[in-house]
Motif scaffolding. Structure first.
Motif, PDB file in Angstrom:
ATOM      1  N   LEU A 130      16.896  38.283 -25.714  1.00 31.99           N
ATOM      2  CA  LEU A 130      16.316  39.594 -25.984  1.00 31.99           C
ATOM      3  C   LEU A 130      14.817  39.395 -26.196  1.00 31.99           C
ATOM      4  CD1 LEU A 130      16.675  42.646 -26.677  1.00 31.99           C
ATOM      5  CD2 LEU A 130      16.819  41.919 -29.082  1.00 31.99           C
ATOM      6  N   TRP A 131      14.003  40.097 -25.431  1.00 33.07           N
ATOM      7  CA  TRP A 131      12.553  40.057 -25.585  1.00 33.07           C
ATOM      8  C   TRP A 131      12.082  41.483 -25.836  1.00 33.07           C
ATOM      9  CZ3 TRP A 131       9.785  36.514 -21.494  1.00 33.07           C
ATOM     10  CH2 TRP A 131      10.308  35.216 -21.572  1.00 33.07           C
ATOM     11  N   ILE A 132      11.148  41.639 -26.745  1.00 32.56           N
ATOM     12  CA  ILE A 132      10.592  42.956 -27.048  1.00 32.56           C
ATOM     13  C   ILE A 132       9.091  42.937 -26.741  1.00 32.56           C
ATOM     14  CG2 ILE A 132      10.180  44.696 -28.820  1.00 32.56           C
ATOM     15  CD1 ILE A 132      12.698  43.611 -30.257  1.00 32.56           C
ATOM     16  N   ALA A 133       8.701  43.847 -25.858  1.00 31.02           N
ATOM     17  CA  ALA A 133       7.281  43.996 -25.507  1.00 31.02           C
ATOM     18  C   ALA A 133       6.775  45.286 -26.139  1.00 31.02           C
ATOM     19  CB  ALA A 133       7.106  44.040 -23.995  1.00 31.02           C
ATOM     20  N   THR A 134       5.553  45.231 -26.652  1.00 31.63           N
ATOM     21  CA  THR A 134       4.949  46.398 -27.288  1.00 31.63           C
ATOM     22  C   THR A 134       3.543  46.617 -26.731  1.00 31.63           C
ATOM     23  OG1 THR A 134       4.142  45.013 -29.114  1.00 31.63           O
ATOM     24  CG2 THR A 134       6.235  46.170 -29.455  1.00 31.63           C
ATOM     25  N   ARG A 135       3.132  47.896 -26.782  1.00 28.23           N
ATOM     26  CA  ARG A 135       1.758  48.235 -26.403  1.00 28.23           C
ATOM     27  C   ARG A 135       0.982  48.420 -27.705  1.00 28.23           C
ATOM     28  NH1 ARG A 135       0.877  52.416 -21.950  1.00 28.23           N
ATOM     29  NH2 ARG A 135       2.604  53.400 -23.032  1.00 28.23           N
ATOM     30  N   VAL A 136       0.007  47.554 -27.922  1.00 26.83           N
ATOM     31  CA  VAL A 136      -0.837  47.602 -29.113  1.00 26.83           C
ATOM     32  C   VAL A 136      -2.284  47.720 -28.639  1.00 26.83           C
ATOM     33  CG1 VAL A 136      -1.596  46.367 -31.175  1.00 26.83           C
ATOM     34  CG2 VAL A 136       0.804  46.209 -30.437  1.00 26.83           C
ATOM     35  N   ALA A 137      -2.973  48.729 -29.129  1.00 26.29           N
ATOM     36  CA  ALA A 137      -4.368  48.967 -28.743  1.00 26.29           C
ATOM     37  C   ALA A 137      -4.507  49.029 -27.217  1.00 26.29           C
ATOM     38  CB  ALA A 137      -5.291  47.902 -29.345  1.00 26.29           C
ATOM     39  N   GLY A 138      -3.509  49.632 -26.565  1.00 25.73           N
ATOM     40  CA  GLY A 138      -3.557  49.831 -25.119  1.00 25.73           C
ATOM     41  C   GLY A 138      -3.133  48.646 -24.281  1.00 25.73           C
ATOM     42  N   ARG A 139      -2.749  47.522 -24.902  1.00 23.26           N
ATOM     43  CA  ARG A 139      -2.389  46.312 -24.152  1.00 23.26           C
ATOM     44  C   ARG A 139      -0.933  45.941 -24.415  1.00 23.26           C
ATOM     45  NH1 ARG A 139      -1.765  40.846 -24.533  1.00 23.26           N
ATOM     46  NH2 ARG A 139      -2.120  40.712 -26.768  1.00 23.26           N
ATOM     47  N   TRP A 140      -0.189  45.705 -23.327  1.00 30.65           N
ATOM     48  CA  TRP A 140       1.182  45.255 -23.447  1.00 30.65           C
ATOM     49  C   TRP A 140       1.224  43.763 -23.729  1.00 30.65           C
ATOM     50  CZ3 TRP A 140       5.454  48.021 -23.997  1.00 30.65           C
ATOM     51  CH2 TRP A 140       5.400  49.377 -23.665  1.00 30.65           C
TER      52      TRP A 140
END
Length: 139
Positions: A122-132
């Motif tokens: 399981l991998w979780i990707a997030t967008r923080v300050a416009g960057r994935w």
């Protein structure tokens, strides 16, 4: 301070926004694996968010900043016969405009393409300050 109720029950995400997020987050995972296959730990770090969390069973490892891959990481991996990692699937199982959970299945292969091992994580990707970036990996 974040309100707990809104933290655990974020607003619904329109399907188009979730679909866009899945594509962008998936591209981040692809870039990470391209850099992995190039034995480029700095490039891999460029596709992570920090702090970066990894879970293995009940054990938790947190990297506060880039530069934590062991210096001999790829040397040891190559000694096992590894030459490349290839995705078999990346299934988005939960998505919002700024976060996508993927069940990723990938193989580690030798130079001839023989599968040495198969992994499902399981991998979780997030967008923080416009960057994935990848925020969490569970092995």
């Amino acid at each position: 301070m974040t309100d707990f109720a809104s933290f655990v029950a974020p607003q619904a995400c329109p399907s188009a926004a979730a679909s866009d997020a899945i594509g962008e987050a998936s591209a981040c995972l692809d870039r990470f694996t391209e850099r992995f296959n190039a034995c480029d730990t700095a490039g891999m770090d460029g596709e992570l968010h920090f702090p970066h969390v990894m879970l293995s069973g009940a054990d938790r490892l947190e990297w506060r900043a880039p530069g934590n891959h062991p210096a001999d990481f790829f040397e040891k991996l190559m000694a096992s016969g590894w030459r490349r990692t290839r995705y078999q699937s990346k299934e988005a199982v939960l998505a919002s405009a700024d976060k996508v959970h993927f069940v990723v299945t990938y193989t580690r292969e030798d130079a001839a393409g023989t599968v040495l091992s198969t992994h499902r994580n399981l991998w979780i990707a997030t967008r923080v300050a416009g960057r994935w970036g990848i925020s969490l990996r569970s092995y």
